[in-house]
Design a protein around this motif. Structure first.
Motif: not given
Length: 323
Positions: A19-28
């Motif tokens: 819930e507090e973690t973005a998807s890998p695409a957004f993190e990148h």
């Protein structure tokens, strides 16, 4: 009164973290790649941070979904998809503008590399141009990531995919900063190659515009993807009928899609569609799906057979019987 939930299992902990973690695409896409950020030469360099990735992801989805929730079961419900389409398009347009500005900035970097004489003035100007170009790339990737997520949300709400409207030589004079800039341009060029040339076995898809039985096509594409998990789908990019069904499937399964519109070949007149078919066959597909439609589909089917490509053919009368 505040309720505190007890978290005991690993699954519950993972769900809470998600819930507090973005998807890998957004993190990148929302990772800071440079220290000094600037969106124009007139701006001073900024050390302001990027937006938080998970907040950007949630906000992007919320903007689109809230519109559908607001209009659902009201007299304006039929307008929701049209307005939401425009929201995605606005992100698409800004991403395209940033891409163009970054290309222009990259050309300036190339010119400065060509003229570099080791002087402090040109070295400083080159470093400034490189920072500007990289800032534009960083911003473009963030906006494009938001666009892609907004497009996925649009597809989830409407059941159909969002689609855009129809469009170094080293010399002894080179200083360390010039070499770094040249490396930067090479890396940027490779990034653009990767972005515009998805890697993976190509599966061709083409069909007529008069088609409503989507289940059979989705089932067959699912079957192909089971055997070829890294597949890339190439379609003839019509906005209704078979190609639209295939595009919706690709969006749902997150399969890379190459849309072969006719724009590049329009100057060929009546031969445009056949030239497009030839270009698709030149991709050396590993499999094909062709649904009965016009002479263009017949031409593609003949080409597929001639090259010995494993193929699946669907006839209109089969579709009508199943409907």
């Amino acid at each position: 009164m505040t309720t505190i939930k007890s978290i005991r299992t690993a699954d519950e902990i993972a769900a809470l973290i998600a819930e507090e973690t973005a998807s890998p695409a957004f993190e990148h896409a929302f990772t800071e790649t440079i220290d000094g950020f600037r969106m124009s030469y007139a701006d001073d360099e900024s050390d302001a941070p990027m937006p938080l990735a998970h907040e950007a992801e949630l906000a992007t989805e919320m903007v689109v979904r809230t519109l559908f929730d607001l209009f659902r079961d009201t007299r304006l419900e039929s307008l929701a998809d049209r307005i939401a389409w425009g929201m995605v398009h606005s992100l698409h347009k800004v991403a395209g503008q940033l891409d163009g500005e970054a290309d222009k900035a990259a050309r300036k970097v190339r010119d400065l590399i060509r003229d570099a004489d080791g002087s402090e003035v040109l070295t400083a100007e080159l470093e400034e141009a490189q920072t500007f170009c990289q800032s534009l790339d960083e911003a473009r990737d963030a906006v494009a990531c938001m666009r892609d997520h907004a497009a996925r949300t649009f597809a989830a709400e409407t059941g159909r995919p969002w689609s855009a409207p129809r469009g170094s030589l080293v010399s002894s004079k080179r200083t360390a900063s010039v070499v770094a800039a040249a490396d930067f341009l090479a890396a940027r060029r490779q990034q653009r190659i990767d972005r515009h040339a998805p890697k993976g076995p190509v599966v061709l898809f083409s069909g007529g515009q008069t088609w409503e039985d989507s289940d059979a096509l989705w089932d067959r594409l699912d079957s192909i993807r089971t055997r070829i998990p890294m597949m890339v789908l190439a379609t003839t990019a019509q906005d209704k009928g078979c190609d639209a069904i295939a595009a919706a499937w690709a969006a749902s399964r997150e399969v890379p899609l190459i849309a072969f519109t006719l724009a590049k070949w329009r100057r060929m007149g009546d031969r445009a569609g056949f030239a497009r078919n030839d270009a698709m066959l030149a991709l050396k597909p590993v499999e094909a799906v062709v649904c009965e439609g016009s002479g263009l589909q017949s031409h593609l089917a003949r080409g597929v057979r001639a090259k010995g490509v494993p193929a699946h053919f669907f006839r209109l009368r089969d579709q009508r019987r199943a409907a």
